[in-house]
Motif scaffolding. Structure first.
Motif, PDB file in Angstrom:
ATOM      1  N   THR A  72       0.707  -1.294  -0.104  1.00  0.00           N
ATOM      2  CA  THR A  72       0.011  -0.191  -0.006  1.00  0.00           C
ATOM      3  C   THR A  72       0.925   1.080   0.013  1.00  0.00           C
ATOM      4  O   THR A  72       0.481   2.329  -0.371  1.00  0.00           O
ATOM      5  N   LYS A  73       2.136   1.337   0.394  1.00  0.00           N
ATOM      6  CA  LYS A  73       2.972   2.537   0.407  1.00  0.00           C
ATOM      7  C   LYS A  73       3.421   2.861  -0.878  1.00  0.00           C
ATOM      8  O   LYS A  73       3.798   3.976  -1.286  1.00  0.00           O
ATOM      9  N   PHE A  74       2.996   1.951  -1.896  1.00  0.00           N
ATOM     10  CA  PHE A  74       3.383   2.264  -3.262  1.00  0.00           C
ATOM     11  C   PHE A  74       2.183   2.480  -4.285  1.00  0.00           C
ATOM     12  O   PHE A  74       2.374   2.486  -5.615  1.00  0.00           O
ATOM     13  N   GLY A  75       1.029   2.836  -3.350  1.00  0.00           N
ATOM     14  CA  GLY A  75      -0.322   3.206  -4.115  1.00  0.00           C
ATOM     15  C   GLY A  75      -0.772   2.010  -4.922  1.00  0.00           C
ATOM     16  O   GLY A  75      -1.794   2.166  -5.807  1.00  0.00           O
ATOM     17  N   VAL A  76      -0.445   0.724  -4.373  1.00  0.00           N
ATOM     18  CA  VAL A  76      -1.374  -0.499  -5.187  1.00  0.00           C
ATOM     19  C   VAL A  76      -2.607  -0.643  -4.646  1.00  0.00           C
ATOM     20  O   VAL A  76      -2.693  -0.448  -3.220  1.00  0.00           O
ATOM     21  N   LYS A  77      -3.655  -0.727  -5.102  1.00  0.00           N
ATOM     22  CA  LYS A  77      -4.985  -0.962  -4.827  1.00  0.00           C
ATOM     23  C   LYS A  77      -5.252  -2.405  -4.293  1.00  0.00           C
ATOM     24  O   LYS A  77      -5.664  -2.694  -3.388  1.00  0.00           O
ATOM     25  N   ARG A  78      -4.828  -3.615  -5.324  1.00  0.00           N
ATOM     26  CA  ARG A  78      -5.076  -4.812  -5.121  1.00  0.00           C
ATOM     27  C   ARG A  78      -3.791  -5.368  -4.654  1.00  0.00           C
ATOM     28  O   ARG A  78      -2.718  -5.474  -5.301  1.00  0.00           O
ATOM     29  N   LYS A  79      -3.606  -5.746  -3.192  1.00  0.00           N
ATOM     30  CA  LYS A  79      -2.410  -6.126  -2.784  1.00  0.00           C
ATOM     31  C   LYS A  79      -2.309  -7.846  -2.971  1.00  0.00           C
ATOM     32  O   LYS A  79      -3.309  -8.357  -3.262  1.00  0.00           O
ATOM     33  N   PRO A  80      -1.254  -8.131  -2.793  1.00  0.00           N
ATOM     34  CA  PRO A  80      -1.160  -9.630  -3.011  1.00  0.00           C
ATOM     35  C   PRO A  80      -1.625 -10.456  -1.695  1.00  0.00           C
ATOM     36  O   PRO A  80      -1.522  -9.656  -0.730  1.00  0.00           O
ATOM     37  N   ILE A  81      -1.652 -11.660  -1.764  1.00  0.00           N
ATOM     38  CA  ILE A  81      -2.046 -12.403  -0.711  1.00  0.00           C
ATOM     39  C   ILE A  81      -0.663 -12.973  -0.142  1.00  0.00           C
ATOM     40  O   ILE A  81       0.142 -13.851  -0.618  1.00  0.00           O
ATOM     41  N   TYR A  82      -0.238 -12.610   1.248  1.00  0.00           N
ATOM     42  CA  TYR A  82       0.748 -13.121   1.838  1.00  0.00           C
ATOM     43  C   TYR A  82       0.203 -14.247   2.848  1.00  0.00           C
ATOM     44  O   TYR A  82      -0.649 -14.563   3.365  1.00  0.00           O
ATOM     45  N   ILE A  83       1.173 -15.338   2.647  1.00  0.00           N
ATOM     46  CA  ILE A  83       1.305 -16.551   3.619  1.00  0.00           C
ATOM     47  C   ILE A  83       2.757 -16.739   4.353  1.00  0.00           C
ATOM     48  O   ILE A  83       3.720 -16.093   3.627  1.00  0.00           O
ATOM     49  N   ASN A  84       2.805 -17.569   5.336  1.00  0.00           N
ATOM     50  CA  ASN A  84       3.963 -17.956   5.592  1.00  0.00           C
ATOM     51  C   ASN A  84       3.637 -18.884   6.846  1.00  0.00           C
ATOM     52  O   ASN A  84       2.873 -19.324   7.377  1.00  0.00           O
ATOM     53  N   LEU A  85       5.121 -19.424   7.033  1.00  0.00           N
ATOM     54  CA  LEU A  85       5.154 -20.713   8.111  1.00  0.00           C
ATOM     55  C   LEU A  85       6.395 -19.821   9.193  1.00  0.00           C
ATOM     56  O   LEU A  85       7.281 -19.408   8.884  1.00  0.00           O
ATOM     57  N   ILE A  86       6.220 -20.396  10.364  1.00  0.00           N
ATOM     58  CA  ILE A  86       7.097 -20.217  11.402  1.00  0.00           C
ATOM     59  C   ILE A  86       7.413 -21.387  12.386  1.00  0.00           C
ATOM     60  O   ILE A  86       6.516 -22.421  12.289  1.00  0.00           O
ATOM     61  N   LEU A 120       1.119  -9.680  11.040  1.00  0.00           N
ATOM     62  CA  LEU A 120       0.701 -11.262  11.053  1.00  0.00           C
ATOM     63  C   LEU A 120      -1.024 -11.268  10.921  1.00  0.00           C
ATOM     64  O   LEU A 120      -1.582 -12.124  10.057  1.00  0.00           O
ATOM     65  N   VAL A 121      -1.414 -10.510  11.807  1.00  0.00           N
ATOM     66  CA  VAL A 121      -3.139 -10.475  11.956  1.00  0.00           C
ATOM     67  C   VAL A 121      -3.799  -9.755  10.575  1.00  0.00           C
ATOM     68  O   VAL A 121      -4.846 -10.310  10.218  1.00  0.00           O
ATOM     69  N   ASN A 122      -3.083  -8.723  10.481  1.00  0.00           N
ATOM     70  CA  ASN A 122      -3.695  -7.822   9.369  1.00  0.00           C
ATOM     71  C   ASN A 122      -3.350  -7.985   8.011  1.00  0.00           C
ATOM     72  O   ASN A 122      -3.998  -7.613   6.958  1.00  0.00           O
ATOM     73  N   GLU A 123      -2.119  -8.484   7.779  1.00  0.00           N
ATOM     74  CA  GLU A 123      -1.536  -8.631   6.204  1.00  0.00           C
ATOM     75  C   GLU A 123      -1.520  -9.995   5.651  1.00  0.00           C
ATOM     76  O   GLU A 123      -1.297  -9.860   4.419  1.00  0.00           O
ATOM     77  N   TYR A 124      -1.377 -10.883   6.506  1.00  0.00           N
ATOM     78  CA  TYR A 124      -1.234 -12.373   6.291  1.00  0.00           C
ATOM     79  C   TYR A 124      -2.707 -13.165   6.183  1.00  0.00           C
ATOM     80  O   TYR A 124      -3.298 -12.864   7.213  1.00  0.00           O
ATOM     81  N   MET A 125      -3.158 -13.723   5.045  1.00  0.00           N
ATOM     82  CA  MET A 125      -4.205 -14.667   4.969  1.00  0.00           C
ATOM     83  C   MET A 125      -4.173 -15.740   6.025  1.00  0.00           C
ATOM     84  O   MET A 125      -5.039 -16.106   6.804  1.00  0.00           O
ATOM     85  N   LEU A 126      -3.030 -16.352   6.048  1.00  0.00           N
ATOM     86  CA  LEU A 126      -2.621 -17.538   6.759  1.00  0.00           C
ATOM     87  C   LEU A 126      -1.246 -17.697   7.219  1.00  0.00           C
ATOM     88  O   LEU A 126      -0.400 -17.564   6.422  1.00  0.00           O
ATOM     89  N   VAL A 127      -1.048 -17.837   8.493  1.00  0.00           N
ATOM     90  CA  VAL A 127       0.341 -18.324   8.985  1.00  0.00           C
ATOM     91  C   VAL A 127       0.206 -19.486   9.594  1.00  0.00           C
ATOM     92  O   VAL A 127      -0.518 -19.704  10.632  1.00  0.00           O
ATOM     93  N   GLY A 128       0.935 -20.640   9.079  1.00  0.00           N
ATOM     94  CA  GLY A 128       0.964 -21.997   9.866  1.00  0.00           C
ATOM     95  C   GLY A 128       2.505 -22.014  10.702  1.00  0.00           C
ATOM     96  O   GLY A 128       3.169 -21.225  10.751  1.00  0.00           O
ATOM     97  N   VAL A 129       2.368 -23.202  11.361  1.00  0.00           N
ATOM     98  CA  VAL A 129       3.760 -23.774  11.926  1.00  0.00           C
ATOM     99  C   VAL A 129       4.060 -24.714  11.485  1.00  0.00           C
ATOM    100  O   VAL A 129       3.582 -25.731  10.848  1.00  0.00           O
TER     101      VAL A 129
END
Length: 348
Positions: free
Chosen positions: A142-156, A237-246
């Protein structure tokens, strides 16, 4: 000779009848015209409705074809095993997989590379739908003026287990590329010996990785022990990631992604269970640390912060899973759709 009164009446009657006939014909013509107009309106509405339905269907298809997933993978969290599932499915499910290879695995991009990356991800239509993966910290589009952001996922992963795995990986490599010489190859010192001697490769500062990866491209994210970085990582993690697994519950993570994003992960659960690449990368010569080594690391404020973040992510993952999965006879099943629409107005 003037017409008689009776003839005048007859003439007036004829004229009146003539105008009545004209009015009747005009009324019939008008009624037919109105009817034809109404039919045209109905046909146009049906055509427009059909067009809207086709446009909606096309928009849905285009929406799915426009999807971009970013997996900013944390080192030694089973990221290679998970990524190989994406590679195995991309041909079948018709999407592209792209590895983000940064110089010296630097997780922080320069400002000019950030701009280039955002532009590539959003405008490189030939590569959509796309699954990007790489050891890069979170980047706020969003800092770059993008309207449709990508979907973020991750594992920790549990922070000490992740550090132990990385410690031995640098010395002995893994079974993924066994012939590749690693940076610390030849160093036979165990993790316990390193902790006992106060070595730099097993110092608490080395635990500081998962927090900055989720915190992002802010300078404070990389200040070891920053409370602000911890809070920002939790927020992202809560606001920008669709899902974060372990890592410890990787199969559940895969199952939930398949249910939520079948465009990418259709068939992922079965592939994880039966595929040869699901548990592909195991660190060689890894020796579990002693309780004494673990206790020594757990005394540090850095471990407490990284563990706080891990527990936060684990609780969030288990919360999401509890609302998506049920267990029956030892097997997990995804819940079917449990919402519907009613009282739809105006009525057609």
């Amino acid at each position: 000779m003037w017409p008689s009164h009776e003839q005048n009446l007859q003439n007036k009657t004829c004229v009146l009848n003539f105008f009545k006939t004209l009015l009747s014909v005009d009324h019939q013509i008008t009624s037919r015209a109105i009817a034809r107009h109404e039919v045209r309106e109905i046909e146009q509405r049906h055509t427009q409705d059909g067009l809207r339905e086709r446009e909606a269907a096309a928009a849905l298809t285009n929406s799915e074809d426009d999807l971009v997933i970013i997996y900013n993978r944390v080192p030694k969290t089973a990221s290679t095993s998970f990524t190989n599932i994406a590679y195995d499915l991309c041909g079948k499910n018709h999407y592209h997989v792209l590895h983000i290879n940064t110089t010296k695995n630097n997780p922080v991009m320069s400002i000019q590379d950030q701009v280039r990356f955002v532009k590539n991800v959003t405008e490189w239509r030939e590569m959509k739908p796309a699954f990007y993966h790489g050891h890069v910290s979170f980047l706020d589009f969003t800092k770059f003026g993008v309207k449709r952001k990508p979907i973020y996922i991750n594992l920790i992963r549990d922070p000490i287990e992740r550090l132990v795995s990385y410690y031995y990986f640098l010395r002995f490599g893994d079974d993924y590329r066994p012939g590749l010489r690693r940076r610390k190859q030849g160093d036979k010192k165990t993790f316990d010996e390193c902790v006992s001697a106060g070595g730099s490769d097993c110092a608490p500062e080395k635990l500081w990785l998962q927090i900055p990866f989720f915190c992002g491209h802010y300078s404070e994210c990389w200040n070891v022990g920053s409370q602000w970085a911890l809070e920002q990582a939790k927020y992202n993690l809560v606001n920008e990631y669709m899902l974060v697994g372990v890592t410890e519950e990787l199969e559940d993570f895969v199952m939930m992604l398949e249910a939520a994003l079948p465009r990418f992960f259709r068939g992922a659960t079965e592939l994880y269970k039966t595929g040869k690449k699901s548990h592909l990368r195991r660190t060689s010569e890894k020796k579990p640390p002693t309780k004494e080594s673990i206790a020594k690391l757990q005394q540090s404020a850095i471990w407490k912060m990284e563990n706080d973040f891990y527990e936060f992510a684990l609780e969030q993952f288990q919360f999401v899973r509890a609302h998506a999965v049920r267990e029956k006879d030892g097997e997990l099943y995804m819940l079917a759709q449990n919402f519907f629409y009613e009282k739809i107005y105006p009525k057609n």
